[in-house]
Design a protein around this motif. Sequence first.
Motif, PDB file in Angstrom:
ATOM      1  N   ARG A 129      55.250  39.331  36.516  1.00 35.59           N
ATOM      2  CA  ARG A 129      53.969  38.878  37.069  1.00 35.59           C
ATOM      3  C   ARG A 129      53.854  37.364  36.947  1.00 35.59           C
ATOM      4  O   ARG A 129      54.113  36.794  35.892  1.00 35.59           O
ATOM      5  CB  ARG A 129      52.802  39.544  36.352  1.00 35.59           C
ATOM      6  CG  ARG A 129      52.711  41.048  36.568  1.00 35.59           C
ATOM      7  CD  ARG A 129      51.496  41.631  35.873  1.00 35.59           C
ATOM      8  NE  ARG A 129      51.349  43.060  36.135  1.00 35.59           N
ATOM      9  CZ  ARG A 129      51.889  44.011  35.391  1.00 35.59           C
ATOM     10  NH1 ARG A 129      52.605  43.677  34.311  1.00 35.59           N
ATOM     11  NH2 ARG A 129      51.722  45.282  35.697  1.00 35.59           N
ATOM     12  N   SER A 131      50.868  34.644  37.801  1.00 36.42           N
ATOM     13  CA  SER A 131      49.466  34.571  38.214  1.00 36.42           C
ATOM     14  C   SER A 131      48.964  33.135  38.233  1.00 36.42           C
ATOM     15  O   SER A 131      49.425  32.282  37.467  1.00 36.42           O
ATOM     16  CB  SER A 131      48.584  35.403  37.275  1.00 36.42           C
ATOM     17  OG  SER A 131      48.509  34.809  35.992  1.00 36.42           O
ATOM     18  N   ARG A 153      51.867  37.937  51.488  1.00 41.18           N
ATOM     19  CA  ARG A 153      52.036  39.400  51.530  1.00 41.18           C
ATOM     20  C   ARG A 153      53.170  39.806  52.465  1.00 41.18           C
ATOM     21  O   ARG A 153      53.957  40.710  52.147  1.00 41.18           O
ATOM     22  CB  ARG A 153      50.721  40.054  51.957  1.00 41.18           C
ATOM     23  CG  ARG A 153      49.640  40.021  50.881  1.00 41.18           C
ATOM     24  CD  ARG A 153      48.491  40.947  51.228  1.00 41.18           C
ATOM     25  NE  ARG A 153      47.551  41.049  50.111  1.00 41.18           N
ATOM     26  CZ  ARG A 153      46.434  40.348  50.006  1.00 41.18           C
ATOM     27  NH1 ARG A 153      46.101  39.505  50.962  1.00 41.18           N
ATOM     28  NH2 ARG A 153      45.639  40.488  48.951  1.00 41.18           N
ATOM     29  N   ARG A 165      53.819  43.059  45.323  1.00 41.02           N
ATOM     30  CA  ARG A 165      52.492  42.959  45.927  1.00 41.02           C
ATOM     31  C   ARG A 165      51.784  41.701  45.435  1.00 41.02           C
ATOM     32  O   ARG A 165      52.153  41.103  44.407  1.00 41.02           O
ATOM     33  CB  ARG A 165      51.648  44.183  45.586  1.00 41.02           C
ATOM     34  CG  ARG A 165      51.389  44.381  44.093  1.00 41.02           C
ATOM     35  CD  ARG A 165      50.483  45.568  43.836  1.00 41.02           C
ATOM     36  NE  ARG A 165      50.148  45.711  42.422  1.00 41.02           N
ATOM     37  CZ  ARG A 165      49.072  46.344  41.976  1.00 41.02           C
ATOM     38  NH1 ARG A 165      48.220  46.904  42.824  1.00 41.02           N
ATOM     39  NH2 ARG A 165      48.847  46.435  40.672  1.00 41.02           N
ATOM     40  N   LEU A 166      50.760  41.309  46.186  1.00 42.67           N
ATOM     41  CA  LEU A 166      49.869  40.221  45.805  1.00 42.67           C
ATOM     42  C   LEU A 166      48.507  40.818  45.511  1.00 42.67           C
ATOM     43  O   LEU A 166      47.938  41.531  46.347  1.00 42.67           O
ATOM     44  CB  LEU A 166      49.756  39.196  46.935  1.00 42.67           C
ATOM     45  CG  LEU A 166      48.691  38.103  46.767  1.00 42.67           C
ATOM     46  CD1 LEU A 166      49.008  37.204  45.580  1.00 42.67           C
ATOM     47  CD2 LEU A 166      48.555  37.280  48.048  1.00 42.67           C
ATOM     48  N   VAL A 167      47.991  40.547  44.325  1.00 42.08           N
ATOM     49  CA  VAL A 167      46.701  41.098  43.899  1.00 42.08           C
ATOM     50  C   VAL A 167      45.709  39.944  43.738  1.00 42.08           C
ATOM     51  O   VAL A 167      45.995  38.958  43.039  1.00 42.08           O
ATOM     52  CB  VAL A 167      46.832  41.867  42.566  1.00 42.08           C
ATOM     53  CG1 VAL A 167      45.482  42.435  42.145  1.00 42.08           C
ATOM     54  CG2 VAL A 167      47.873  42.969  42.685  1.00 42.08           C
ATOM     55  N   GLU A 169      41.854  39.064  42.453  1.00 40.78           N
ATOM     56  CA  GLU A 169      40.755  39.590  41.655  1.00 40.78           C
ATOM     57  C   GLU A 169      39.793  38.474  41.283  1.00 40.78           C
ATOM     58  O   GLU A 169      40.155  37.290  41.290  1.00 40.78           O
ATOM     59  CB  GLU A 169      41.293  40.239  40.364  1.00 40.78           C
ATOM     60  CG  GLU A 169      42.294  41.359  40.574  1.00 40.78           C
ATOM     61  CD  GLU A 169      42.928  41.799  39.272  1.00 40.78           C
ATOM     62  OE1 GLU A 169      42.758  42.977  38.906  1.00 40.78           O
ATOM     63  OE2 GLU A 169      43.584  40.967  38.628  1.00 40.78           O
ATOM     64  N   ALA A 178      44.923  35.187  41.271  1.00 43.87           N
ATOM     65  CA  ALA A 178      45.882  35.690  42.254  1.00 43.87           C
ATOM     66  C   ALA A 178      47.197  35.957  41.533  1.00 43.87           C
ATOM     67  O   ALA A 178      47.745  35.061  40.886  1.00 43.87           O
ATOM     68  CB  ALA A 178      46.082  34.673  43.372  1.00 43.87           C
ATOM     69  N   THR A 179      47.701  37.175  41.644  1.00 43.25           N
ATOM     70  CA  THR A 179      48.896  37.575  40.903  1.00 43.25           C
ATOM     71  C   THR A 179      49.951  38.147  41.845  1.00 43.25           C
ATOM     72  O   THR A 179      49.665  39.052  42.630  1.00 43.25           O
ATOM     73  CB  THR A 179      48.560  38.633  39.836  1.00 43.25           C
ATOM     74  OG1 THR A 179      47.546  38.126  38.961  1.00 43.25           O
ATOM     75  CG2 THR A 179      49.804  38.992  39.017  1.00 43.25           C
ATOM     76  N   GLU A 181      53.199  40.323  41.807  1.00 40.67           N
ATOM     77  CA  GLU A 181      53.799  41.323  40.929  1.00 40.67           C
ATOM     78  C   GLU A 181      55.050  41.885  41.585  1.00 40.67           C
ATOM     79  O   GLU A 181      55.001  42.358  42.721  1.00 40.67           O
ATOM     80  CB  GLU A 181      52.781  42.433  40.662  1.00 40.67           C
ATOM     81  CG  GLU A 181      53.231  43.490  39.689  1.00 40.67           C
ATOM     82  CD  GLU A 181      52.148  44.524  39.478  1.00 40.67           C
ATOM     83  OE1 GLU A 181      52.215  45.576  40.148  1.00 40.67           O
ATOM     84  OE2 GLU A 181      51.224  44.272  38.679  1.00 40.67           O
TER      85      GLU A 181
END
Length: 202
Positions: A129, A131, A153, A165-167, A169, A178-179, A181
């Motif tokens: 990860r 971030s 993405r 993936r891009l997360v 939150e 923005a993470t 993973e």
Amino acid sequence: LMQAQVEPHFLFNTLANVQHLVETDPASASRMLESLIQYLRAALPRMREDATTVGREADMAKAFLDIHRMRMGSRLDYVLEVPEALRCRAFPPMMLISLVENAIKHGVDPCCEAGTVTIRAGEEGGKLRFSVSDTGQGISPRKGTGVGLANIRERLKALYGPAARLVIEENMPRGVVATIEIDTGAPSEAPQPVAPAAAVAA
């Protein structure tokens, strides 16, 4: 094509700032130019590569943040937390810098008297990860960030399929995290590099 879509305006803004500082504060101009050289030295050879390393991306992000901190002064602070053991791990080029730029341009710069951008790398449960968090204005008011995030993405999908993936939150008490993973046990789905002769013929 997606990898080449990296925001270039900061380069011209930085050169304009250097030009101004040469007349008003030569010492600061020299420091800003040194950070710009470090950034370009790290960025330019890797823009067309399929992969680089966590350490190189972190170093490039640091030079990028140094440039913006000179421009923004006390309005910007940053924290960089990258374990030495992860610096040699493979990572897609230019993705981290896009998230850092997003955090400054759409998070801290437009809204805050002072803000912090924090970059962290870690590995847990077979997932790498990376971030970028900011203490800016948060997700809801943001505009104009969709293209950059969609770009990341699509690149992750092209390189790793469902294994990355891009997360995005909310950060607490404010801002965005923005993470990226990546499942380290999954093979990359990136296409094989084209042979030099074929590249020249193309």
